[in-house]
Scaffold this active site. Structure first.
Site, PDB file in Angstrom:
ATOM      1  N   ASP A 142      -1.661   0.682  -4.103  1.00  0.00           N
ATOM      2  CA  ASP A 142      -0.602   1.239  -3.237  1.00  0.00           C
ATOM      3  C   ASP A 142      -1.215   1.548  -1.885  1.00  0.00           C
ATOM      4  O   ASP A 142      -2.437   1.678  -1.741  1.00  0.00           O
ATOM      5  CB  ASP A 142       0.006   2.507  -3.848  1.00  0.00           C
ATOM      6  CG  ASP A 142       1.149   3.069  -2.991  1.00  0.00           C
ATOM      7  OD1 ASP A 142       2.058   2.300  -2.627  1.00  0.00           O
ATOM      8  OD2 ASP A 142       1.129   4.266  -2.664  1.00  0.00           O
ATOM      9  N   SER A 143      -0.336   1.737  -0.890  1.00  0.00           N
ATOM     10  CA  SER A 143      -0.806   2.137   0.437  1.00  0.00           C
ATOM     11  C   SER A 143      -1.454   3.522   0.385  1.00  0.00           C
ATOM     12  O   SER A 143      -2.249   3.853   1.259  1.00  0.00           O
ATOM     13  CB  SER A 143       0.385   2.179   1.396  1.00  0.00           C
ATOM     14  OG  SER A 143       1.339   3.105   0.918  1.00  0.00           O
ATOM     15  N   GLU A 161       3.372  12.826   1.307  1.00  0.00           N
ATOM     16  CA  GLU A 161       1.926  12.725   1.566  1.00  0.00           C
ATOM     17  C   GLU A 161       1.361  14.057   2.068  1.00  0.00           C
ATOM     18  O   GLU A 161       0.198  14.360   1.855  1.00  0.00           O
ATOM     19  CB  GLU A 161       1.643  11.631   2.614  1.00  0.00           C
ATOM     20  CG  GLU A 161       1.885  10.220   2.115  1.00  0.00           C
ATOM     21  CD  GLU A 161       0.641   9.548   1.517  1.00  0.00           C
ATOM     22  OE1 GLU A 161      -0.466   9.755   2.022  1.00  0.00           O
ATOM     23  OE2 GLU A 161       0.803   8.814   0.526  1.00  0.00           O
ATOM     24  N   CYS A 170       3.693  -0.812  -4.886  1.00  0.00           N
ATOM     25  CA  CYS A 170       4.151  -0.409  -3.556  1.00  0.00           C
ATOM     26  C   CYS A 170       5.270  -1.373  -3.162  1.00  0.00           C
ATOM     27  O   CYS A 170       5.061  -2.597  -3.145  1.00  0.00           O
ATOM     28  CB  CYS A 170       2.980  -0.528  -2.581  1.00  0.00           C
ATOM     29  SG  CYS A 170       3.428  -0.235  -0.861  1.00  0.00           S
ATOM     30  N   ASN A 171       6.435  -0.817  -2.901  1.00  0.00           N
ATOM     31  CA  ASN A 171       7.570  -1.679  -2.542  1.00  0.00           C
ATOM     32  C   ASN A 171       7.363  -2.369  -1.206  1.00  0.00           C
ATOM     33  O   ASN A 171       7.731  -3.526  -1.022  1.00  0.00           O
ATOM     34  CB  ASN A 171       8.851  -0.848  -2.489  1.00  0.00           C
ATOM     35  CG  ASN A 171       9.338  -0.478  -3.870  1.00  0.00           C
ATOM     36  OD1 ASN A 171      10.099  -1.204  -4.469  1.00  0.00           O
ATOM     37  ND2 ASN A 171       8.867   0.636  -4.396  1.00  0.00           N
ATOM     38  N   THR A 172       6.769  -1.641  -0.267  1.00  0.00           N
ATOM     39  CA  THR A 172       6.593  -2.196   1.071  1.00  0.00           C
ATOM     40  C   THR A 172       5.666  -3.416   1.011  1.00  0.00           C
ATOM     41  O   THR A 172       5.959  -4.465   1.594  1.00  0.00           O
ATOM     42  CB  THR A 172       6.027  -1.117   2.016  1.00  0.00           C
ATOM     43  OG1 THR A 172       6.798   0.067   1.851  1.00  0.00           O
ATOM     44  CG2 THR A 172       6.067  -1.561   3.455  1.00  0.00           C
ATOM     45  N   TYR A 206       2.395   2.402   5.136  1.00  0.00           N
ATOM     46  CA  TYR A 206       2.661   1.007   5.462  1.00  0.00           C
ATOM     47  C   TYR A 206       4.118   0.820   5.907  1.00  0.00           C
ATOM     48  O   TYR A 206       4.448  -0.179   6.550  1.00  0.00           O
ATOM     49  CB  TYR A 206       2.473   0.125   4.218  1.00  0.00           C
ATOM     50  CG  TYR A 206       1.045  -0.255   3.871  1.00  0.00           C
ATOM     51  CD1 TYR A 206      -0.061   0.390   4.414  1.00  0.00           C
ATOM     52  CD2 TYR A 206       0.821  -1.289   2.949  1.00  0.00           C
ATOM     53  CE1 TYR A 206      -1.357   0.018   4.051  1.00  0.00           C
ATOM     54  CE2 TYR A 206      -0.461  -1.673   2.592  1.00  0.00           C
ATOM     55  CZ  TYR A 206      -1.546  -1.016   3.138  1.00  0.00           C
ATOM     56  OH  TYR A 206      -2.806  -1.389   2.782  1.00  0.00           O
ATOM     57  N   CYS A 237      10.811   3.269  -3.562  1.00  0.00           N
ATOM     58  CA  CYS A 237       9.500   3.547  -2.968  1.00  0.00           C
ATOM     59  C   CYS A 237       8.765   4.391  -3.988  1.00  0.00           C
ATOM     60  O   CYS A 237       9.334   5.350  -4.534  1.00  0.00           O
ATOM     61  CB  CYS A 237       9.652   4.310  -1.655  1.00  0.00           C
ATOM     62  SG  CYS A 237       8.081   4.949  -1.029  1.00  0.00           S
ATOM     63  N   THR A 238       7.525   4.039  -4.264  1.00  0.00           N
ATOM     64  CA  THR A 238       6.820   4.698  -5.364  1.00  0.00           C
ATOM     65  C   THR A 238       6.387   6.133  -5.029  1.00  0.00           C
ATOM     66  O   THR A 238       5.908   6.848  -5.900  1.00  0.00           O
ATOM     67  CB  THR A 238       5.617   3.848  -5.816  1.00  0.00           C
ATOM     68  OG1 THR A 238       4.802   3.555  -4.664  1.00  0.00           O
ATOM     69  CG2 THR A 238       6.070   2.551  -6.448  1.00  0.00           C
ATOM     70  N   HIS A 239       6.584   6.534  -3.782  1.00  0.00           N
ATOM     71  CA  HIS A 239       6.352   7.952  -3.434  1.00  0.00           C
ATOM     72  C   HIS A 239       7.537   8.838  -3.812  1.00  0.00           C
ATOM     73  O   HIS A 239       7.388  10.046  -3.988  1.00  0.00           O
ATOM     74  CB  HIS A 239       6.160   8.103  -1.917  1.00  0.00           C
ATOM     75  CG  HIS A 239       4.794   7.760  -1.420  1.00  0.00           C
ATOM     76  ND1 HIS A 239       4.304   6.479  -1.432  1.00  0.00           N
ATOM     77  CD2 HIS A 239       3.827   8.546  -0.874  1.00  0.00           C
ATOM     78  CE1 HIS A 239       3.091   6.486  -0.907  1.00  0.00           C
ATOM     79  NE2 HIS A 239       2.774   7.719  -0.563  1.00  0.00           N
TER      80      HIS A 239
HETATM   81  N1  DGL Z   1       4.668   3.747  -1.752  1.00  0.00           N
HETATM   82  C1  DGL Z   1       5.047   2.710  -0.860  1.00  0.00           C
HETATM   83  C2  DGL Z   1       6.310   2.003  -1.344  1.00  0.00           C
HETATM   84  O1  DGL Z   1       6.554   1.955  -2.508  1.00  0.00           O
HETATM   85  C3  DGL Z   1       5.284   3.039   0.587  1.00  0.00           C
HETATM   86  C4  DGL Z   1       4.574   4.097   1.267  1.00  0.00           C
HETATM   87  C5  DGL Z   1       4.227   3.753   2.671  1.00  0.00           C
HETATM   88  O2  DGL Z   1       5.075   3.795   3.569  1.00  0.00           O
HETATM   89  O3  DGL Z   1       3.062   3.429   2.840  1.00  0.00           O
HETATM   90  O4  DGL Z   1       7.067   1.481  -0.579  1.00  0.00           O
END
Ligand code: DGL
Length: 271
Positions: A8-9, A156, A71-73, A40, A190-192
């Site tokens: 992940d980012s 974060e 990470c979706n991005t 990201y 988004c995994t966050h």
């Molecule tokens: N956790 C990442 C996702 O699933 C994105 C976080 C980021 O913006 O870096 O999209």
């Protein structure tokens, strides 16, 4: 050790790894968080691709024959190019999988009204990946998207439970539900975002289902391993978890527990 690589980012992928470890504990896992360069979600296609490829190359050097972009991005902006252009040259026997495809395969099972809302980073929304993929499996579903650029920074910075987070959560929930009154399912794409689940729920009408990806992606990984013995048999099964971050290890460790649910001891790596 031949581990499953999870990327992940930053910290978000730990919400997915937590479920992998709960349901598939026997495997060895190697996690890489690119905290030094996250988020990201606001970066260009080129930048996300370049960063993700560097991380994938590093995980391949650590002997991971299977890497999950949790990470979706990165899944939206880098996965296809890595799968189609890079892996055939690097090593045709390794596999890199994302989180968007497994989610879109099953998402239609959750909506009764055929109206779904996608909550994601600006990058994921702009890529249009969810719309394109859902359309393939469920052409009758109407999709609304909402970019929530402040949600990752809130998580974060450990502000996700604060009163200050209410404003940004409520704003985006109201916005997406106003766009389409028939929405009965919202996806945390988004995994966050699972860390904001409790707060999001407070602002949701009770008839709306809030979906997060960890269980969906874990079911898909189980199925993948079952269907691909050539990969599964390579993986070592010593129940180990190893964590690397591109930022300071102490910072990662103090924050990671919130996402992973267990103490984490990471090492720093320069890519
Ligand atoms: N956790 C990442 C996702 O699933 C994105 C976080 C980021 O913006 O870096 O999209």
């Amino acid at each position: 050790m031949i581990p499953i690589g999870v990327f992940d980012s930053g910290y978000g992928g730990l919400t997915v790894l937590k479920e992998f470890v709960a349901q598939l504990p026997q495997y060895d896992y190697l996690y890489l968080g690119d905290n030094g360069r996250s988020p990201y979600g606001t970066r260009s296609f080129d930048t996300v691709y370049r960063y993700t490829l560097e991380c994938v190359q590093w995980l391949l050097k650590q002997n991971c024959p299977l890497i999950i972009l949790a990470c979706n991005t990165a899944s939206a902006k880098a996965l296809r190019t890595i799968q189609q252009n890079d892996l055939p040259h690097i090593d045709p026997n390794v596999r890199v999988l994302g989180v968007i495809r497994p989610t879109t395969e099953v998402i239609g099972q959750h909506t009764k009204t055929n109206n779904i809302g996608i909550l994601a980073t600006s990058g994921t929304v702009q890529s249009g990946s969810y719309k394109i993929e859902i359309e393939k499996f469920y052409p009758n579903i109407t999709i609304e998207q909402e970019a929530c650029p402040m949600w990752v920074p809130l998580v974060e910075n450990n502000e996700h439970l604060s009163n200050g987070a209410d404003y940004f959560v409520q704003k985006h929930i109201n916005h997406i539900l106003e766009k389409n009154k028939e929405i009965d399912t919202l996806l945390l794409a988004c995994t966050h975002y699972p860390l904001l689940k409790q707060k999001i729920q407070q602002f949701l009408p009770p008839h709306i289902t809030l979906l997060s990806q960890a269980e969906i992606v874990t079911d898909s990984l189980k199925d993948y391993l079952h269907r691909h013995p050539e990969i599964e048999t390579k993986l070592t099964k010593d129940y180990s978890r190893t964590f690397y971050t591109t930022d300071a290890a102490e910072d990662f460790d103090s924050h990671a527990t919130t996402f992973f649910g267990q103490p984490v001891q990471s090492k720093h790596v320069d890519l």
